[in-house]
Design an enzyme around this catalytic site. Structure first.
Site, PDB file in Angstrom:
ATOM      1  N   CYS A 113     -81.276   2.802  32.256  1.00  0.00           N
ATOM      2  CA  CYS A 113     -81.006   1.424  31.809  1.00  0.00           C
ATOM      3  C   CYS A 113     -79.519   1.280  31.530  1.00  0.00           C
ATOM      4  CB  CYS A 113     -81.858   1.040  30.604  1.00  0.00           C
ATOM      5  SG  CYS A 113     -81.578   2.064  29.161  1.00  0.00           S
ATOM      6  N   GLY A 144     -93.397   3.963  27.383  1.00  0.00           N
ATOM      7  CA  GLY A 144     -93.757   2.729  28.093  1.00  0.00           C
ATOM      8  C   GLY A 144     -94.124   2.987  29.552  1.00  0.00           C
TER       9      GLY A 144
HETATM   10  C1  LIG Z   1     -84.456   6.561  28.318  1.00  0.00           C
HETATM   11  S1  LIG Z   1     -85.379   7.437  27.172  1.00  0.00           S
HETATM   12  C2  LIG Z   1     -86.952   7.460  27.929  1.00  0.00           C
HETATM   13  C3  LIG Z   1     -87.777   6.180  27.770  1.00  0.00           C
HETATM   14  C4  LIG Z   1     -89.199   6.339  28.292  1.00  0.00           C
HETATM   15  N1  LIG Z   1     -89.228   6.801  29.662  1.00  0.00           N
HETATM   16  C5  LIG Z   1     -90.018   5.066  28.198  1.00  0.00           C
HETATM   17  O1  LIG Z   1     -90.241   4.403  29.187  1.00  0.00           O
HETATM   18  O2  LIG Z   1     -90.475   4.750  27.093  1.00  0.00           O
HETATM   19  C6  LIG Z   1     -84.805   9.065  27.456  1.00  0.00           C
HETATM   20  C7  LIG Z   1     -85.605  10.203  26.814  1.00  0.00           C
HETATM   21  O3  LIG Z   1     -85.129  11.426  27.386  1.00  0.00           O
HETATM   22  C8  LIG Z   1     -85.325  12.445  26.433  1.00  0.00           C
HETATM   23  N2  LIG Z   1     -84.521  13.591  26.916  1.00  0.00           N
HETATM   24  C9  LIG Z   1     -83.180  13.686  26.983  1.00  0.00           C
HETATM   25  N3  LIG Z   1     -82.831  14.855  27.543  1.00  0.00           N
HETATM   26  C10 LIG Z   1     -83.976  15.513  27.844  1.00  0.00           C
HETATM   27  C11 LIG Z   1     -84.272  16.789  28.433  1.00  0.00           C
HETATM   28  N4  LIG Z   1     -83.317  17.636  28.822  1.00  0.00           N
HETATM   29  N5  LIG Z   1     -85.574  17.129  28.582  1.00  0.00           N
HETATM   30  C12 LIG Z   1     -86.567  16.294  28.166  1.00  0.00           C
HETATM   31  N6  LIG Z   1     -86.338  15.093  27.594  1.00  0.00           N
HETATM   32  C13 LIG Z   1     -85.066  14.706  27.437  1.00  0.00           C
HETATM   33  C14 LIG Z   1     -84.895  11.791  25.141  1.00  0.00           C
HETATM   34  O4  LIG Z   1     -85.474  12.474  24.030  1.00  0.00           O
HETATM   35  C15 LIG Z   1     -85.455  10.373  25.317  1.00  0.00           C
HETATM   36  O5  LIG Z   1     -86.730  10.272  24.728  1.00  0.00           O
END
Ligand SMILES: C[S@@+](CC[C@H](N)C(=O)[O-])C[C@H]1O[C@@H](n2cnc3c(N)ncnc32)[C@H](O)[C@@H]1O
Length: 433
Positions: free
Chosen positions: A361, A250
């Protein structure tokens, strides 16, 4: 025993998956074979049923305890779930009592709980008579909020605000859309309300893919508060932005639609596939890289980094009523360590003068303001660039004394609330500064 794929049968599997196997509801839905066999309408009903039972679980379990002289044995956990779903229908979804009672008794029968059919029948019949009055006497906000969250929110925001947050969680969140452009045209075609922050809002429900503009890529689903962080970079035309933790995309979509060249990093290949599919629908350019943001580095220092870090998501309970039943205090502490490492990695990627926007969030201070305070106290080479509410159409009380964004689900109540988001904007200092 193989089950007929009905909405209530699927709902019973789903609530068990969340409460006992600790699966997030959306993942449990994806993994549930029956859900894929149901009609769109039945699927929506099954989800609504489980979401309502989870949203009101404290109230529902108090009603069950009132009706039972001894608690159900652990091997009858499914009977407890059948009662939960039955009560959700009876008292919160306005299902006619005879239908809520009869289908619950049938469910107990079909799952082999023959000796519990009488109990299910008696509890639901009793609550069909006295349940509404009992519900009226309950403290819904307190009962539906686990103790650790109530203590956290009361400590951080005061008891009145904790209560207002918990009350906001009782209602399903509306459908928020971020428009690419032509706000007035889409506002009219989608018959929504344009919020002061620029998000288009519609009531929840219905098929998103059937709405006008979906196939043309005129908009994407994104909570109004979630749409604020990506707007804090100023003019993005022609700039390069790295979006760490980007999927399902998003915020990346906002950055790309504003003219930035976006590199989207996420360590989950499956989630990044969804991001790529979303970008194809939106016809926006993206470079998507499956990588761990703790390890990955750009080929040269970068001017803008967005870090939407993994968190407990306690700010999005309206949309994800499973969260209070899946997350714990220990998760907050564990994720705070991850967030701190990701923040340091993000700073490492920036060129001097570059901007880092950090957001989560979560309503927990350990995942928001405390992370930034710790970073600054430890001498990380960044300074806060205070957020002005007018930059993003925010209300002034959404901005903290230190200049961070702190939305709560009880904010924007005249429009039906927003997700709870924390966001800080930081500037990297020059090495000699
Ligand atoms: C809060 S969601 C992100 C939502 C996104 N920014 C949006 O607006 O649609 C967090 C994301 O962080 C990713 N994630 C978690 N740890 C990570 C890491 N060490 N490196 C890269 N991605 C990571 C997860 O797979 C997840 O997709």
């Amino acid at each position: 025993m193989s089950q007929v794929p009905t909405a209530r049968n699927a709902a019973l599997d789903l609530i068990g998956a969340v409460l006992r196997r600790k699966r997030p509801l959306d993942d449990a839905i994806d993994e549930n074979v029956s859900m894929h066999q149901l009609s769109g309408r039945d699927r929506a009903f099954a989800r609504l049923l489980v979401a309502t039972a989870l949203r009101r679980l404290g109230q529902i379990d108090a009603l069950i305890a009132l009706c039972l002289s001894t608690p159900l044995a652990p091997r009858a956990a499914a009977v407890h779930d059948i009662l939960r779903l039955g009560i959700a229908q009876l008292l919160f979804l306005r299902t006619p009592p005879h239908a809520a009672v009869a289908t619950s008794v049938d469910l107990a029968h079909s799952r082999g709980f023959i000796s519990h059919k009488g109990l299910v029948n008696a509890v639901l019949r009793r609550l069909s008579v006295e349940g509404a009055e009992r519900v009226g006497e309950q403290d819904a906000a307190r009962l539906n909020t686990p103790d650790w969250l109530w203590r956290s929110w009361s400590g951080s925001y005061g008891e009145d605000t904790a209560r207002a947050i918990a009350i906001a969680h009782l209602k399903e969140a509306p459908l928020d859309l971020t428009l690419r452009d032509d706000d007035a045209v889409w506002c009219n075609r989608l018959q929504g309300t344009l919020l002061p922050t620029g998000t288009l809002r519609r009531p929840a429900g219905g098929s998103v893919a059937a709405l006008p503009g979906y196939s043309e890529g005129a908009w994407w689903v994104q909570d109004a508060a979630a749409a604020l962080p990506a707007r804090l970079f100023g003019d993005l035309a022609g700039r390069e932005v790295v979006d760490l933790c980007a999927a399902p995309g998003g915020k990346s979509a906002q950055l790309a639609a504003a003219g930035a060249r976006v590199t989207a990093i996420d360590r989950s290949a499956r989630r990044l596939e969804r991001l790529v599919a979303n970008f194809a629908r939106l016809d926006l350019p993206i470079e998507a890289v499956v990588a761990d943001a703790l390890v990955w580095r750009p080929s040269r220092p970068i001017d803008a980094v967005l870090l939407d870090a993994p968190c407990t998501t306690t700010g999005a309970i309206r949309r994800h009523p499973d969260v209070p039943h899946l997350k714990s205090r220990e998760d907050v502490a564990r994720l705070a360590v991850v967030q701190e490492s990701l923040l340091r990695a993000a700073i490492d990627m920036l060129q001097p003068g570059g901007t880092l926007v950090y957001c989560t969030c979560s309503l927990e201070p350990e995942e928001g303001a405390q992370r930034i305070e710790t970073l600054l106290e430890d001498g990380a080479p960044v300074s806060r660039w205070a957020i002005d509410p007018d930059e993003i159409g925010a209300e002034s009380d959404w901005i903290t004394r230190l200049g961070d964004l702190r939305t709560l689900p009880c904010h924007f109540s005249e429009y039906d609330g927003v997700d709870g988001f924390f966001c800080a904007r930081l500037i990297k200092r020059a090495a000699f500064a």
